[in-house]
Every structure is written in structure tokens, then in C-alpha cells.
Write an enzyme that holds these catalytic residues in place. Structure first.
Site, short mmCIF file in Angstrom:
data_model
loop_
_atom_site.label_atom_id
_atom_site.label_comp_id
_atom_site.label_asym_id
_atom_site.label_seq_id
_atom_site.Cartn_x
_atom_site.Cartn_y
_atom_site.Cartn_z
N ALA A 128 0.84 -1.21 0.00
CA ALA A 128 0.00 0.00 0.00
C ALA A 128 0.87 1.25 0.00
CB ALA A 128 -0.94 -0.01 1.20
N ASN A 183 -7.50 -16.85 6.51
CA ASN A 183 -7.86 -15.97 5.40
C ASN A 183 -9.29 -16.15 4.94
OD1 ASN A 183 -5.72 -14.06 4.66
ND2 ASN A 183 -4.49 -15.92 4.73
N ASP A 215 3.06 -11.44 -12.08
CA ASP A 215 3.70 -12.57 -12.77
C ASP A 215 3.77 -12.28 -14.28
OD1 ASP A 215 3.58 -14.25 -10.26
OD2 ASP A 215 1.46 -13.82 -10.59
N HIS A 235 -1.81 -17.73 -8.68
CA HIS A 235 -0.67 -16.89 -8.31
C HIS A 235 0.14 -17.69 -7.27
CE1 HIS A 235 1.89 -13.72 -6.96
NE2 HIS A 235 1.45 -13.90 -5.73
P1 NAX Z 1 2.36 -6.29 4.75
O1 NAX Z 1 2.46 -7.32 5.82
O2 NAX Z 1 3.40 -5.26 4.64
O3 NAX Z 1 0.95 -5.54 4.88
C1 NAX Z 1 -0.24 -6.22 5.04
C2 NAX Z 1 -1.17 -5.32 5.80
O4 NAX Z 1 -2.45 -5.96 5.83
C3 NAX Z 1 -0.74 -5.11 7.25
O5 NAX Z 1 -0.73 -3.72 7.55
C4 NAX Z 1 -1.83 -5.85 8.04
O6 NAX Z 1 -2.09 -5.25 9.30
C5 NAX Z 1 -3.02 -5.70 7.09
N1 NAX Z 1 -4.12 -6.62 7.36
C6 NAX Z 1 -4.07 -7.87 7.84
N2 NAX Z 1 -5.31 -8.36 8.01
C7 NAX Z 1 -6.16 -7.39 7.59
C8 NAX Z 1 -7.57 -7.28 7.53
N3 NAX Z 1 -8.36 -8.28 7.94
N4 NAX Z 1 -8.11 -6.13 7.08
C9 NAX Z 1 -7.33 -5.10 6.69
N5 NAX Z 1 -5.99 -5.14 6.75
C10 NAX Z 1 -5.41 -6.27 7.18
O7 NAX Z 1 2.18 -7.12 3.41
P2 NAX Z 1 2.39 -6.62 1.90
O8 NAX Z 1 3.80 -6.83 1.51
O9 NAX Z 1 1.78 -5.29 1.75
O10 NAX Z 1 1.55 -7.74 1.11
C11 NAX Z 1 0.15 -7.81 1.22
C12 NAX Z 1 -0.37 -9.09 0.62
O11 NAX Z 1 -0.09 -9.15 -0.78
C13 NAX Z 1 0.28 -10.36 1.20
O12 NAX Z 1 -0.74 -11.32 1.43
C14 NAX Z 1 1.19 -10.82 0.08
O13 NAX Z 1 1.43 -12.22 0.15
C15 NAX Z 1 0.36 -10.44 -1.11
N6 NAX Z 1 1.04 -10.38 -2.41
C16 NAX Z 1 0.35 -10.78 -3.51
C17 NAX Z 1 0.85 -10.66 -4.78
C18 NAX Z 1 0.05 -11.06 -5.96
O14 NAX Z 1 0.60 -11.01 -7.06
N7 NAX Z 1 -1.20 -11.48 -5.84
C19 NAX Z 1 2.22 -10.15 -5.01
C20 NAX Z 1 2.75 -9.35 -3.88
C21 NAX Z 1 2.39 -9.86 -2.51
O15 NAX Z 1 3.26 -10.92 -2.19
#
Ligand code: NAX
Length: 321
Positions: free
Chosen positions: A17, A105, A159, A187
Site C-alpha cells: 500500500a 484468510n 507474474d 498466483h
Molecule cells: P504487509 O504485511 O506489509 O501488509 C499487510 C497489511 O495488511 C498489514 O498492515 C496488516 O495489518 C493488514 N491486514 C491484515 N489483516 C487485515 C484485515 N483483515 N483487514 C485489513 N488489513 C489487514 O504485506 P504486503 O507486503 O503489503 O503484502 C500484502 C499481501 O499481498 C500479502 O498477502 C502478500 O502475500 C500479497 N502479495 C500478492 C501478490 C500477488 O501477485 N497477488 C504479489 C505481492 C504480494 O506478495
């Protein structure tokens, strides 16, 4: 100027974000004349950090941002949404089994799907990024039965971009010279990057990637594993998962949903299969090549998609918005 649209980013205090919000606010996603009310959702313990993000967004002095709302409340976050970008999810922790991660999740995305159902506009476009993205997206869609399932997609564009970039690097061109790669499946490391329909622009002419490269063994071997394992390679090097490139891919994905895909091009997205294409079973959330056409109502509202075609299918397979 048109009416502001309401855009939610969840996981708004996280690292993706942090790279994403500025691009949304500066008009790179919805256009330079589209005002935005940006809604930021994170969990209660992250509200302090989210306050800092809110302050920084204010300090960016972005003219398109009509309001920024930071909250830990779903009824506030999901109200009247035009677009929901669901980035936040429960990360896998040490010692956590895959089934525990899925369970955590499923709970989050059932709740967020129910909140979409209850509070968002029925035309809301929902993009799921948080992993496991395919499963989370399907869970949210199932929990929001009155929102068309075609409005849900999950991110495999990172990807897709990785595949384009690998081809471009190998040929010494830039990645915008490469188009129509396909990511099939999930993914995850089981995805299948496919360049059999991809084209590259060389000296002003479009050539098939296989013909341009003349290196089938690389394309069928190292290229595929490099793309499949790129996320892990970034984590190993950076000690953090992909964030800047993930944010860029989200922008590409959402911009294509909002404005449509360029003529003659398709992109990869995880969407819900209707069972009529490529032998993929009904109701599976799977990454396909897609083209998107957008219908504009009046001068200002790029709001409803007329259709989202699945490319490469001679049958009249269409997702209707
Ligand atoms: P971060 O851990 O930096 O940030 C995640 C944020 O989500 C944290 O601030 C956490 O408090 C918040 N959060 C957790 N549960 C929540 C909820 N119920 N409601 C609202 N917020 C919540 O992770 P970040 O690097 O930003 O990655 C976020 C997600 O993207 C991860 O699950 C990661 O695996 C996924 N990704 C997916 C990708 C894709 O191509 N689909 C690629 C990038 C990334 O790996």
C-alpha cells in the site's frame, strides 16, 4: 471534472500500500481528471501506522484526492465503494501450516465479502491481492452473491509483468515492446507462464517471441522457472516480499479494468471460470488471458464494463458486466 469515485485499499498500513497509494492519488490509475475519495482499512493495532500514512498522503497535496478516510471499521470502509483493492491478508508465520493460513484468510475474506454485499455499490470492482489471492478472491465473491461474479478478479499481473520483463531483458528491448504473454492458473509457483502467443516489436515489426528468440530450451526451461520463482528470489535478496513491483502491477490491473485493455492486447487476470474455456472447470478462480472493453455512460463516467472476453477462444465465451 466528474464526481469523485470511492476507492478502498485494505492492508493500507502495509508495504505494498505504501507504494500503491501515491499512484492512485496522482491519477495514474483512474485518470488525471478523476477525483477520488480514498478509503484506507487496516486492523486496529495498525491504526497508529495508518495515521502516519494518512498524514503523508495529506502532505503530498494531491489535487485529485477529495478526501482520505483511515479506519479499522468495515461498515465505514466498504460503504458505497466503486473499487475495492483488497491487499491486506493474514501472512504465513513460522510454524504455521498451509491449512491454518487458509482458515485464517477464509475468515477475513468471508467477512469482507459480506461487507461488500452489505455496503458497497453493486457495480463495485473488486481486486484481490492478499495471498492466497485466488482462494481469497473466490471466498469474497461467494460471500457477496448480489455482486456479479465477473466484478471479482485477483492479481496475476505481477507474474505477467515479470514474464514480459524476462523476455525484454533477453532480447535487449524494453518491456512495452513485449505483449500478450499469458499466466495460467494460480498466483503461486504452480502457475504456467506461456509465451506461445506473445509478440515482440523488433525494428518496428511484430514478431512471435519464439521466432525472435530462437531459444526454445530457454523458453521451455529457465524462463518458466525464473518467473515461477521470482517472488521467492526477491524475498531472498530483499528480506522482504515484492512491494514496488506489486504496486505497479496493481495499477496496471486496475487501470485496464477501468479503461479497458489496449486494442490487440490481452493481459493476465485471475477470474472465475464459467467452465466454457480452455477446459478449466466451472467456478474455479484461475488466471486467464483477458481483454476488457469499457462502456462509457455520458461524458464522464467510465463505470460499467460491457464485457470481458476471454481471448483465444473461438466460441462466444463472454463475461458480461
Ligand atoms: P504487509 O504485511 O506489509 O501488509 C499487510 C497489511 O495488511 C498489514 O498492515 C496488516 O495489518 C493488514 N491486514 C491484515 N489483516 C487485515 C484485515 N483483515 N483487514 C485489513 N488489513 C489487514 O504485506 P504486503 O507486503 O503489503 O503484502 C500484502 C499481501 O499481498 C500479502 O498477502 C502478500 O502475500 C500479497 N502479495 C500478492 C501478490 C500477488 O501477485 N497477488 C504479489 C505481492 C504480494 O506478495
Amino acid at each position: 471534472m466528474s464526481e469523485p469515485i470511492r476507492v478502498l485499499v485494505t492492508g493500507a498500513a502495509g508495504q505494498i500500500a505504501y507504494s500503491l497509494l501515491y499512484s492512485i492519488g496522482n491519477g495514474s490509475v483512474f485518470g488525471k481528471d478523476q477525483p477520488i475519495i480514498l478509503v484506507l482499512l487496516d486492523i486496529t493495532p495498525m491504526m497508529g501506522v495508518l495515521d502516519g500514512v494518512l498524514m503523508e498522503l495529506q502532505d503530498c497535496a494531491l489535487p485529485l484526492l477529495k478526501d482520505v478516510i483511515a479506519t479499522d471499521k468495515e461498515d465505514v470502509a466498504f460503504k458505497d465503494l466503486d473499487v475495492a483493492i483488497l491487499v491486506g491478508s493474514m501472512p504465513r508465520r513460522d510454524g504455521m501450516e498451509r491449512k491454518d493460513l487458509l482458515k485464517a484468510n477464509v475468515k477475513i475474506f468471508k467477512c469482507q465479502g459480506a461487507a461488500l454485499e452489505k455496503y458497497a455499490k453493486k457495480s463495485v470492482k473488486v481486486i484481490v491481492v492478499g495471498n492466497p489471492a485466488n482462494t481469497n478472491c473466490l471466498t469474497a465473491a461467494k460471500s457477496a452473491p448480489s455482486i456479479p461474479k465477473e466484478n471479482f478478479s485477483c492479481l496475476t499481473r505481477l507474474d505477467h509483468n515479470r514474464a514480459k520483463a524476462q523476455i525484454a531483458l533477453k532480447l535487449g528491448v524494453t518491456s512495452d515492446d513485449v505483449k500478450n504473454v499469458i499466466i495460467w492458473g494460480n498466483h503461486s509457483s504452480t502457475q504456467y507462464p506461456d509465451v506461445s502467443h506473445a509478440k515482440v516489436k523488433l525494428q518496428g515489426k511484430e514478431v512471435g517471441v519464439y521466432d525472435a528468440l530462437k531459444d526454445d530450451s530457454w523458453l521451455k526451461g529457465e524462463f518458466i522457472t525464473t518467473v515461477q520463482q521470482r517472488g521467492a528470489a526477491v524475498i531472498k535478496a530483499r528480506k522482504l516480499s515484492s512491494a514496488m513491483s506489486a504496486a505497479k502491477a496493481i495499477c496496471d490491473h486496475v487501470r485496464d479494468i477501468w479503461f479497458g485493455t489496449p486494442e490487440g492486447e490481452f493481459v493476465s487476470m485471475g477470474i472465475i471460470s464459467d467452465g466454457n474455456s480452455y477446459g478449466v472447470p466451472d467456478d474455479l478462480l484461475y488466471s486467464f488471458p483477458v481483454t476488457i472493453k469499457v462502456k462509457y455512460f455520458g461524458d464522464y463516467f467510465p463505470c460499467s464494463f460491457t464485457k470481458l472476453d476471454i481471448f483465444l477462444d473461438s466460441r462466444s465465451f463472454k463475461f458480461k458486466y
